[in-house]
Scaffold this motif. Structure first.
Motif, mmCIF file in Angstrom:
data_model
loop_
_atom_site.group_PDB
_atom_site.id
_atom_site.type_symbol
_atom_site.label_atom_id
_atom_site.label_comp_id
_atom_site.label_asym_id
_atom_site.label_seq_id
_atom_site.Cartn_x
_atom_site.Cartn_y
_atom_site.Cartn_z
ATOM 1 N N MET A 138 0.846 -1.200 0.000
ATOM 2 C CA MET A 138 0.000 0.000 0.000
ATOM 3 C C MET A 138 0.877 1.244 0.000
ATOM 4 O O MET A 138 1.893 1.285 0.689
ATOM 5 N N VAL A 139 0.486 2.231 -0.790
ATOM 6 C CA VAL A 139 1.294 3.445 -0.874
ATOM 7 C C VAL A 139 1.083 4.290 0.375
ATOM 8 O O VAL A 139 -0.040 4.455 0.840
ATOM 9 N N THR A 189 -12.345 9.843 -7.424
ATOM 10 C CA THR A 189 -12.502 8.777 -6.434
ATOM 11 C C THR A 189 -11.149 8.423 -5.814
ATOM 12 O O THR A 189 -11.039 8.189 -4.614
ATOM 13 N N ALA A 190 -10.128 8.369 -6.658
ATOM 14 C CA ALA A 190 -8.795 8.030 -6.160
ATOM 15 C C ALA A 190 -8.272 9.114 -5.211
ATOM 16 O O ALA A 190 -7.665 8.818 -4.185
ATOM 17 N N VAL A 191 -8.503 10.384 -5.565
ATOM 18 C CA VAL A 191 -8.057 11.487 -4.696
ATOM 19 C C VAL A 191 -8.733 11.380 -3.333
ATOM 20 O O VAL A 191 -8.121 11.605 -2.287
ATOM 21 N N LYS A 192 -10.013 11.003 -3.343
ATOM 22 C CA LYS A 192 -10.773 10.941 -2.088
ATOM 23 C C LYS A 192 -10.504 9.658 -1.307
ATOM 24 O O LYS A 192 -10.910 9.532 -0.160
ATOM 25 N N ASN A 193 -9.817 8.689 -1.919
ATOM 26 C CA ASN A 193 -9.539 7.408 -1.250
ATOM 27 C C ASN A 193 -8.097 7.005 -1.459
ATOM 28 O O ASN A 193 -7.807 5.859 -1.812
ATOM 29 N N MET A 194 -7.203 7.956 -1.219
ATOM 30 C CA MET A 194 -5.784 7.771 -1.513
ATOM 31 C C MET A 194 -5.176 6.542 -0.863
ATOM 32 O O MET A 194 -4.226 5.970 -1.375
ATOM 33 N N ASN A 242 -6.543 3.717 -0.477
ATOM 34 C CA ASN A 242 -7.222 2.489 -0.858
ATOM 35 C C ASN A 242 -7.373 2.359 -2.377
ATOM 36 O O ASN A 242 -8.283 1.682 -2.850
ATOM 37 N N VAL A 243 -6.470 3.015 -3.110
ATOM 38 C CA VAL A 243 -6.666 3.105 -4.564
ATOM 39 C C VAL A 243 -6.645 1.728 -5.209
ATOM 40 O O VAL A 243 -7.463 1.415 -6.081
ATOM 41 N N LYS A 244 -5.694 0.888 -4.777
ATOM 42 C CA LYS A 244 -5.551 -0.421 -5.420
ATOM 43 C C LYS A 244 -6.842 -1.231 -5.323
ATOM 44 O O LYS A 244 -7.321 -1.787 -6.325
ATOM 45 N N ALA A 245 -7.411 -1.289 -4.130
ATOM 46 C CA ALA A 245 -8.638 -2.067 -3.940
ATOM 47 C C ALA A 245 -9.802 -1.448 -4.710
ATOM 48 O O ALA A 245 -10.568 -2.140 -5.381
ATOM 49 N N MET A 246 -9.913 -0.092 -4.626
ATOM 50 C CA MET A 246 -11.024 0.581 -5.300
ATOM 51 C C MET A 246 -10.989 0.380 -6.804
ATOM 52 O O MET A 246 -12.021 0.292 -7.454
ATOM 53 N N LEU A 272 -0.200 9.782 -9.509
ATOM 54 C CA LEU A 272 -0.583 9.172 -10.781
ATOM 55 C C LEU A 272 0.071 7.803 -10.962
ATOM 56 O O LEU A 272 -0.533 6.892 -11.525
ATOM 57 N N SER A 273 1.318 7.656 -10.473
ATOM 58 C CA SER A 273 1.980 6.351 -10.568
ATOM 59 C C SER A 273 1.215 5.309 -9.765
ATOM 60 O O SER A 273 1.101 4.151 -10.190
ATOM 61 N N ALA A 274 0.683 5.704 -8.602
ATOM 62 C CA ALA A 274 -0.105 4.785 -7.786
ATOM 63 C C ALA A 274 -1.385 4.392 -8.528
ATOM 64 O O ALA A 274 -1.793 3.225 -8.513
#
Lengths: 147, 147
Positions: A1-2, A74-79, A81-85, A135-137
């Protein structure tokens, strides 16, 4: 996880709040298709995308731009948990749309350059570095289900 | 493979016209692009450990940024035959500097980001693709002597 520091979260949110999803969404795919024209292989159902003029006024591309940026929101708001989302999105791009994942990197570069036109000097080297990490994440998350 | 198969007449005309507009800012572009490269892609710092200061806007960074953009200016002037035109620069990078060619892509990306920031209205998608192709052609010419 990042892992994200408070400073990095602040910077990423700071960049994102200056992004008008409608405005940038309209430009995003136009730039991508003009700069990397081979990606039109994925746009068979989008009508005329074969000249710069047609690309710049294609409503389906503009609409898709907003879809992509909404997902980024969505990614910005769930930084954390991006992989799972993004797992379902990744699977969809792999199994259904069959997108070469190198395209995620290309689109990410277009996103950065489009934002650079807007934010200009506010996108200083440190901000660019943090935005690049984010963005890399996202790109990594989009790659995650390609197996 | 001759340059004719890499850059079209339209690409060359676009690059020359855009360069005419921006060349007076060459040093500033180089300094900013290099600053960003070192911050956003820290692995590139491995080539500059002999510098006292690698921070954005420092004296060595400014000086080297100007040197790099001088090379780009030379490339614009010799756009019709980059291989011949950049021969001694290629030998320098291959035998003396031995920069891994992957880094040319990284620096090119940061040059494009700076162009977007400094010239947002001129840096249209068409100019973007022409400059991207041009910088890739320059990178190829610089890599000619590597092996």
């Amino acid at each position: 996880m990042v892992k994200w520091t408070e400073e990095e979260r602040r910077i990423i949110r700071g960049v994102w709040e200056k992004v008008d999803i409608d405005e940038i969404g309209e430009e995003l795919w136009a730039r991508a298709l003009i700069v990397y024209p081979w990606i039109d292989r994925y746009f068979g159902s989008f009508g005329d995308i074969f000249t710069t003029t047609a690309i710049l006024k294609n409503p389906k591309l503009a609409a898709l731009g907003k879809v992509v940026l909404s997902a980024l929101d969505t990614a910005v708001k769930n930084m954390d948990n991006v992989k799972a989302m993004y797992a379902p999105l990744s699977r969809q791009h792999y199994e259904k749309i069959k997108v070469d994942p190198d395209n995620f990197r290309l689109l990410a570069e277009c996103i950065t350059i489009t934002i650079a036109c807007k934010l200009r000097a506010e996108l200083n080297p440190q901000v660019q570095a943090t935005w690049q990490k984010f963005l890399s994440a996202v790109v990594e998350a989009m790659n995650s289900q390609y197996k | 493979m001759t340059e004719q198969t890499l850059l079209s007449a339209k690409d060359k005309a676009t690059v020359k016209a855009f360069w005419a507009k921006i060349s007076s800012s060459g040093e500033a572009i180089g300094a900013d692009a290099l600053s960003r490269m070192l911050v956003v892609y820290p692995q590139t710092k491995t080539y500059f450990s002999h510098w006292k200061d690698m921070s954005p806007g420092s004296a060595p960074v400014k000086k080297h940024g100007a040197t790099v953009m001088g090379g780009v200016a030379e490339a614009v002037a010799k756009i019709d035959d980059l291989t011949a035109g950049l021969l001694s620069l290629s030998e320098l990078h291959a035998f003396t500097l031995r920069v891994d060619p992957a880094n040319f892509k990284i620096l090119s990306h940061n040059i494009l980001v700076v162009l977007a920031i400094m010239f947002p209205t001129d840096f249209t998608p068409e100019v973007h693709v022409a400059m991207d192709k041009f910088l890739a052609a320059v990178a190829r010419a610089l890599s000619e002597k590597y092996r």
